[in-house]
Design an enzyme around this catalytic site. Sequence first.
Site, PDB file in Angstrom:
ATOM      1  N   THR A 155      40.930  47.166  50.202  1.00 13.91           N
ATOM      2  CA  THR A 155      40.488  46.172  51.178  1.00 13.91           C
ATOM      3  C   THR A 155      39.309  45.392  50.597  1.00 13.91           C
ATOM      4  O   THR A 155      38.810  45.718  49.522  1.00 13.91           O
ATOM      5  CB  THR A 155      40.021  46.840  52.492  1.00 13.91           C
ATOM      6  OG1 THR A 155      38.747  47.484  52.259  1.00 13.91           O
ATOM      7  CG2 THR A 155      41.029  47.876  52.970  1.00 13.91           C
TER       8      THR A 155
ATOM      9  N   ASP B  23      31.729  36.382  43.998  1.00 17.03           N
ATOM     10  CA  ASP B  23      32.608  37.426  43.464  1.00 17.03           C
ATOM     11  C   ASP B  23      32.322  37.683  41.982  1.00 17.03           C
ATOM     12  O   ASP B  23      32.272  38.824  41.523  1.00 17.03           O
ATOM     13  CB  ASP B  23      34.066  37.012  43.674  1.00 17.03           C
ATOM     14  CG  ASP B  23      35.029  38.148  43.391  1.00 17.03           C
ATOM     15  OD1 ASP B  23      34.870  39.218  44.007  1.00 17.03           O
ATOM     16  OD2 ASP B  23      35.926  37.974  42.541  1.00 17.03           O
TER      17      ASP B  23
ATOM     18  N   GLY C 195      46.024  38.473  40.283  1.00 16.57           N
ATOM     19  CA  GLY C 195      47.417  38.686  40.659  1.00 16.57           C
ATOM     20  C   GLY C 195      47.607  40.068  41.244  1.00 16.57           C
ATOM     21  O   GLY C 195      47.025  41.053  40.766  1.00 16.57           O
TER      22      GLY C 195
ATOM     23  N   GLU D 111      41.327  34.199  47.789  1.00 15.37           N
ATOM     24  CA  GLU D 111      41.226  34.854  49.083  1.00 15.37           C
ATOM     25  C   GLU D 111      41.713  33.866  50.157  1.00 15.37           C
ATOM     26  O   GLU D 111      41.812  32.653  49.886  1.00 15.37           O
ATOM     27  CB  GLU D 111      39.772  35.254  49.365  1.00 15.37           C
ATOM     28  CG  GLU D 111      39.202  36.268  48.395  1.00 15.37           C
ATOM     29  CD  GLU D 111      39.824  37.652  48.550  1.00 15.37           C
ATOM     30  OE1 GLU D 111      40.396  37.932  49.615  1.00 15.37           O
ATOM     31  OE2 GLU D 111      39.749  38.449  47.596  1.00 15.37           O
TER      32      GLU D 111
ATOM     33  N   LYS E  61      34.958  45.793  45.881  1.00 16.86           N
ATOM     34  CA  LYS E  61      33.774  45.704  45.015  1.00 16.86           C
ATOM     35  C   LYS E  61      32.471  45.992  45.742  1.00 16.86           C
ATOM     36  O   LYS E  61      31.412  46.078  45.119  1.00 16.86           O
ATOM     37  CB  LYS E  61      33.696  44.302  44.400  1.00 16.86           C
ATOM     38  CG  LYS E  61      34.727  44.036  43.337  1.00 16.86           C
ATOM     39  CD  LYS E  61      34.573  42.649  42.759  1.00 16.86           C
ATOM     40  CE  LYS E  61      35.250  41.611  43.608  1.00 16.86           C
ATOM     41  NZ  LYS E  61      36.715  41.700  43.635  1.00 16.86           N
TER      42      LYS E  61
ATOM     43  N   LYS F 243      30.814  41.032  39.943  1.00 19.46           N
ATOM     44  CA  LYS F 243      31.483  41.644  38.789  1.00 19.46           C
ATOM     45  C   LYS F 243      30.527  41.845  37.617  1.00 19.46           C
ATOM     46  O   LYS F 243      30.522  42.904  36.988  1.00 19.46           O
ATOM     47  CB  LYS F 243      32.674  40.781  38.364  1.00 19.46           C
ATOM     48  CG  LYS F 243      33.818  40.794  39.361  1.00 19.46           C
ATOM     49  CD  LYS F 243      34.949  39.859  38.946  1.00 19.46           C
ATOM     50  CE  LYS F 243      36.095  39.883  39.949  1.00 19.46           C
ATOM     51  NZ  LYS F 243      37.193  38.971  39.576  1.00 19.46           N
TER      52      LYS F 243
ATOM     53  N   LEU G 252      42.689  45.004  33.646  1.00 23.66           N
ATOM     54  CA  LEU G 252      42.139  45.088  32.285  1.00 23.66           C
ATOM     55  C   LEU G 252      41.198  46.291  32.148  1.00 23.66           C
ATOM     56  O   LEU G 252      40.420  46.581  33.058  1.00 23.66           O
ATOM     57  CB  LEU G 252      41.361  43.805  31.946  1.00 23.66           C
ATOM     58  CG  LEU G 252      42.178  42.515  31.834  1.00 23.66           C
ATOM     59  CD1 LEU G 252      41.245  41.339  31.553  1.00 23.66           C
ATOM     60  CD2 LEU G 252      43.219  42.627  30.728  1.00 23.66           C
TER      61      LEU G 252
ATOM     62  N   VAL H  62      36.557  44.688  38.274  1.00 21.52           N
ATOM     63  CA  VAL H  62      36.353  43.650  37.264  1.00 21.52           C
ATOM     64  C   VAL H  62      37.620  43.532  36.418  1.00 21.52           C
ATOM     65  O   VAL H  62      38.074  44.513  35.840  1.00 21.52           O
ATOM     66  CB  VAL H  62      35.166  43.976  36.349  1.00 21.52           C
ATOM     67  CG1 VAL H  62      34.958  42.863  35.321  1.00 21.52           C
ATOM     68  CG2 VAL H  62      33.896  44.204  37.151  1.00 21.52           C
TER      69      VAL H  62
END
Length: 816
Positions: A559, A682, A800, A671, A583, A686, A617, A613
């Site tokens: 969420t 955002d 994605g 978003e 996050k 990160k 990856l 982040v």
Amino acid sequence: MKVLKFGGTSVANAQNILLVENIIKKESLNDHVVVIVSALHSVTDQLIKAAEYAAAKDETYLRITKGIEEKHIILVKELIPVLAQSSWLSFVKKHFNDIEDLYNGIFVLGEFTDKIKDKIASYGEFLSSNIIAARLQHQGLDCLWMNSADLIKTDSNFTHAKVDFDSSESNLKNYLNENQNRIIIGPGFIASDFKNNPTTLGRGGSDYTAAIIAGAVDAQELQIWTDVSGMMTADPRLVSNAKPISEISYHEAMELSHFGAKVLYPPSIQPVMVKNIDLFIKNTFVPDAEGTLISHRSKAAEQEKQQIAVGISNMSHIALLTLEGSGMVGIPGISAKLFQCLSQEKINVILITQGSSEHSITIAINEKDAFHAENAINLAFADDIRLKKVYPVKIETGLSIVALVGENMKSRSGVSAKMFSSLGNNGINIRAIAQGSSERNISIVISEKDSKKAVNVLHEEFFESEIKQIHIYICGIGNVGSKLIQQIYDQNTYLQENFSINLRIAGISNSRNMLFSDQGISYERYLNWNEQSEKASVQEFSGEIIARNLRNSVFVDVTASSDVPEIYESLLKKSINIVACNKIAASSDFKKYKALKNTARNHNCNFYFETNVGAGLPVIGTINDLIKSGDRILSIQAVLSGTLNFVFNQYDGSRTFSEVVAQAQKEGYTEPDPRLDLSGTDVARKILILAREAGYPLQFDEIENISFLPEECMQGSVEDFYNQLTRYEDHFKSLLNNAQRQGKILKYTADFENGKAKVGLQHVASDSDLFHLYGKDNIVIFKTLRYSEQPLVVKGAGAGAEVTASGVFADIIRSI
């Protein structure tokens, strides 16, 4: 000769007794058999309950007595031929008249002594054995009823009589030598003292009766017929994967039965063990099942092939009593005084543990005896307590004992470590530990609410090495959450076959509803989960996870809610692993971030947030590996927003900035409110997380955020936002033109160096690693002590639902 014993469920009704009859016929084809039977299922309990009502002057005893009598009358009518029923119906009626007379006397006196209790309890086995013997006789079998109560002699300790083996064995040998019938049937559980008063051998005493007879006549084997196919590696009511034990030693069986394996009454083993008589546990309802053989098994060579443990047992409703004080150290007789005091009060000690300091002694007893024991101990040590040599006894209730049992644990290093680490990793606190020098039993005392979880954890660790069950709770069933669930269902078979991991989605929740299943929510249920769900809140969801207390649990936050991270600490304290796509926790106040990491470490669980982040990856993992290996991060340069990278890659002046942002939203890169992405907040979160993971105590408000959006774009609704983007198109075009005039492109970057971080729009030249970054890709460039001249680069898709879900999935696997 063989001795067969049938329990209460085996003789519960006429249908079951016909199964018993078939077994007896088969076993008596080639051997003489002695058959011992229990009372009809629950009859002994009902007889005692009726007497207790009578003692309380409650006439409910009359109704209960009538019900028991009717049960036996029905049995006679179903088992005995019609022409012979009259005498057996009279037999049942006569004895229930006697029972009713006893109850009436108890009712008048208001007194129910142990002596009368044994008298009343003896009727259950007496009646069942007579009726079954009559059935076999009327079937033309060579069958004789034996009153084993007259032959087995005990002291007069009513309800827990002690057997006099010399006289009992002599009586049994003489009787069975004189009576050579093919089948001899007798009642279990009941005996008599030397004044011929009825006594009983303790609940479960029918097993004991059969064992005493088997030992007295040196029987070929003893068979205990019950409603399960032998002893199990754990209680199947607690462990769905419990397995039957094919062979076990006498000592192992005694250990398991003592600590709660109710298939076998513990004292039953001794009479056959000393005579080396094989004991079989068999299933009346599946007579061809292998069952369990209990014997002096285990040649040394065979032991090496056998697994370390044979079973796990547990005993609930336990209390711990601790006597401690400096006046106990080095003083002989303290333990003797303690145990003598408990012995005089007839309180059984189940477990004992004492540290080498001699400062305290801890014992485990049945919870119902706790306060009686407390009073007795405090009275016995009253002088020492008054002189402050010892403290008043301390009581802990609501506990269970779990025991790991196996002959092959002896001299095997690492068994205790394996046991305790598996429990610790699942947040199960051990209150007391006991292990004898035989090393065949390691017993622990834990909270009763952790009992089921502990048994399952140990069973998985010692008996289910082929598959590890993982229980996953997913909060958030949006775009990423639904992709994650689909990936779990798609990949689970592969994980089982190749990595011995079974992922169970044990709970799912959104902001409105939640659904749980300890066995895992099937794909079909998931597709329609809202129809079967209940109303939910974040606190209710976490409370239910904690209450279910399942082993190997992982909570997954998919969420963007600020409420969900508030439950992380309580879950981590229960050793529930957390995987967060959200996050907020990792970018919150530094002290809170560190507290969560420390809580996870202190409770032997994991807190992973790789997808905070770079989506899927391996960015945070790379930092962690560098730090663990002794490297140090000097600087970080990154493009951390797949959304912003997509937007500025697409914005070339041929379309308005508003149209490009709308396309990004339509394709799922932003978003619902794109300002959350375009504001740079955002990205700032990160780079904050990366700096913290690199070991820098950075706070969010210390990050410089250079916004490219006019202030008006941040106000009003999403529709207002798009209107403002259109209005300020010249502003955005000027940003693009300024970059193009320098032969550069626009990239929204995050930079960290010398303990300081900033985020904002930059002009990037063609010789930069950031230049050739297309679509929604992210890039992170690390300069470290070791990677100073040629930086370490992590690059790939950074947005994605699919790749983010796969990153969460990888964290789930890593957390277990």
